[in-house]
Scaffold this motif. Structure first.
Motif: not given
Length: 666
Positions: A594-622
């Protein structure tokens, strides 16, 4: 052409077409006869096309036959000025015995209090009034001790099946062509009459665009705005609509705005369970949307299906079966004429666990219905897994009349194989094709026996079906589900449409029994619910001839699994059952999956803000999932963006999150 005036011929034809309405006509006839205890005001109300105007014409015709003067007013041609109505109905205040008929009174509803308190007390001796409206009367009519004995509220309800058939017969529709139209029309005289005109032209019954347009205009009328139309699209699909379901499909803002409007509609009935549309309106709106916009029709159907799944999962144990029945309503067309499904709650039947005192009756039913060999198998499972049995009896009676067994199995045991040939064959299949993993189990609906009915439709089979579906929708850790049936050909079509395939068959006492099943690890419940709702899509059963490989999820299944993981992020017990735990997102042999799955999902979430649209997307999801906002609307307010913008940003976030995980699993 004869000497009969045209209006007389029209009246005669309309009289012949007026079917049923005996109770309403009896009240009107007593009023027109001048009976001392008859009301002076009758208020007819019901949805458009239900027959209110026919009853007004009946009252006018009866009055004219009795030599009384009739004044007819259509409120569509009045405005909100009471003087217009007073002028049009003035003769009723001057001439004794006048019959005043006011149609389409919903257009003049603002005049109701003035009519009751100011105008009607001025009526001449012996005058009577009949109002017809789509809107129910003001409660003051009944609360006022003066008006209460002089006022009659007449709810004009849909015709029953026999009356509908009689109306079509009066319109010359042959008997063999009536049932399909009766089923569609839901007791609406308007729908029946329009359908009769189609059949009279020699065409097969099919609700064409022209017919549907007419029905929508007459049954539903004008709508305030797009949100109201979308709400009616949901009401037409859902068995019952509560605000929570409407919110799940439309969003918080639209649901809050339109739910109060829905409950006031004349063709929507507010019940303790929620809102039910009249059958004619349901049929018409659903058929109209399917004709106008098939993609939108399917989208609404899928959203309602998913919302019903979540309601079934949130429900307490005692409420689970009604919620499941509401989900199953979406697929009522899958039931053939030989297997009708009754959507009522069945309060006359009790569904209870097996008690030791029930066992002799259960074994006797098995012996009589399926023979001694089957009874011996039932006896084994009654000892081995009594908690899986459900017993059905009529309310107030101690005698069981039906039973079912739901087995939950984690490993093959020699005694089970020896006692039950079906389970022995099933374990052979599972071990070869889809072995169970740690903390997984399979379920088997092993028996469904009812005394003296031999598989015929009944309330018992309805409840057994609901319980089986409830177990699949609500279970955690279930790898596979199976159902055992004897008459495979009878049930094959329905089971296949539900995504179950025949996997094995076994002989029990000379009677062949067939096992149908599916593997939930190949396609999670959430995706199955989506596929069930899609037109022409048959959910896959998941059998591929080999055990599922780690990470072997389709893209659609991955989308659903990610959405479910986000939704349950703050619900540890549910998150710990995620199908993603069996993918390569979790290292093989992990000490804390479970902890490893949470880590994998969080790593993918943290990779979202690579451009302005990604930053907004990251903020909406979190803001929505990881910070646990109470609602999507609350998340939008927290971010300070319009709700529509927020939804676009959240959609982009989920798309990018899935893309990142797809690359991880490649």
């Amino acid at each position: 052409m004869g000497s009969t005036p045209l209006d007389g011929r029209l009246a005669a034809a309309r009289a012949e077409a007026l079917v049923g309405r005996d109770a309403e006509r009896a009240v009107l006839d007593r009023m027109l006869s001048g009976a001392a205890d008859a009301p002076l005001v009758a208020y007819l109300h019901g949805p458009g096309g239900i027959g209110k105007s026919w009853l007004l014409r009946h009252a006018g015709r009866q009055a004219e036959r009795a030599g009384r003067r009739v004044v007819r007013i259509d409120a569509r041609y009045l405005d909100a000025d009471p003087r217009r109505l007073a002028e049009a109905a003035a003769v009723a205040c001057e001439e004794p015995g006048v019959v005043l008929l006011i149609d389409t009174f919903e257009r003049g509803q603002t005049l109701e209090a003035w009519l009751r308190d100011t105008f009607l007390p001025r009526l001449a001796q012996g005058a009577v009034v009949v109002l017809a409206s789509r809107v129910a009367p003001d409660v003051e009519w009944s609360l006022d001790p003066g008006w209460a004995p002089l006022f009659a509220e007449l709810v004009v309800r849909p015709l029953d099946a026999a009356q509908s058939d009689a109306l079509l017969a009066a319109r010359g529709v042959p008997a063999d062509r009536r049932p399909e139209l009766v089923a569609f029309a839901g007791g609406s005289p308007l729908a029946l009459s329009l359908g009769a005109s189609v059949l009279a032209a020699g065409a097969p019954w099919e609700p064409t665009g022209e017919v549907l347009t007419t029905l929508v205009e007459r049954l539903v009328g004008d709508l305030p705005g797009p949100a109201h139309r979308r709400a009616l699209e949901v009401v037409a699909q859902a068995y019952v609509t509560r605000e929570s379901l409407l919110r799940a499909v439309l969003g918080d803002e639209d649901a809050a705005a339109v739910f109060p409007w829905l409950r006031q509609l004349p063709y929507v009935e507010a019940t303790p369970e929620g809102l039910h549309p009249h059958d004619a309106v349901r049929s018409t709106l659903a058929a109209d949307l399917r004709w106008r916009d098939p993609e939108r029709y399917e989208e609404v159907r899928v959203r309602v299906s998913i919302a019903c799944l979540h309601e079934a999962r949130r429900a307490a144990e005692n409420d689970a079966l009604p919620r499941v029945a509401e989900w199953m309503f979406l697929f009522r067309e899958d039931c053939g004429p030989d297997d009708p499904y009754d959507w009522r709650p069945h309060p006359q039947v009790e569904d209870a666990p097996l008690h030791p005192a029930d066992v002799p009756a259960v074994l006797r039913m098995a012996q009589e219905s399926e023979g001694p060999a089957a009874a011996a198998v039932v006896a084994h499972w009654a000892r081995r897994w009594p908690q899986g049995f459900r017993v059905y009896r009529y309310a107030g009676s101690p005698a069981p009349v039906a039973f079912v067994a739901f087995l939950q199995l984690e490993a093959p045991l020699p005694e089970d194989r020896a006692a039950d040939p079906v389970i022995a064959a099933l374990w052979d299949f599972v071990d070869k094709v889809a072995p169970l993993g740690p903390d997984e189990h399979l379920s088997v609906r092993r028996f469904a026996v009812q005394s003296g009915r031999a598989g015929r439709p009944s309330p018992f089979l309805d409840l057994i079906g609901r319980r089986a579906v409830a177990a699949d929708l609500r279970a955690r850790g279930r790898a596979m589900s199976f159902a055992v049936v004897e008459d495979a050909e009878r049930f094959r079509g329905y089971l296949t449409s539900a995504g179950l395939q025949e996997v094995v068959a076994a002989d029990v006492g000379g009677r062949e029994q067939h096992v149908f099943g599916r593997d939930w690890r190949r396609q999670p419940v959430e995706q199955w619910v989506r596929d069930r709702a899609r037109t022409g899509v048959v959910p896959g059963a998941g059998w591929t001839g080999a055990a599922p490989a780690d990470g072997d999820l389709s893209r659609d299944a991955l989308v659903v699994a990610v959405d479910e993981a986000l939704r349950t992020w703050h619900v540890p017990r549910e998150f710990a059952t995620s199908v993603l735990l069996r993918t390569r997102l979790v290292p093989r042999g992990s000490s804390d999956p479970v902890a490893d799955l949470r880590g994998a999902v969080m790593a993918a979430v943290d990779a979202l803000p690579v451009d302005p649209a990604g930053v907004k997307a990251y903020e909406a999801l979190t803001a929505t999932y990881l910070s646990a906002s109470r609602t999507h609307q609350a998340a939008a307010r927290r971010l300070g963006v319009p709700y529509g913008t927020y939804r676009r940003q959240l959609g982009l976030a989920k798309e990018r999150l899935v893309e990142h995980l797809v690359r991880r699993l490649a």
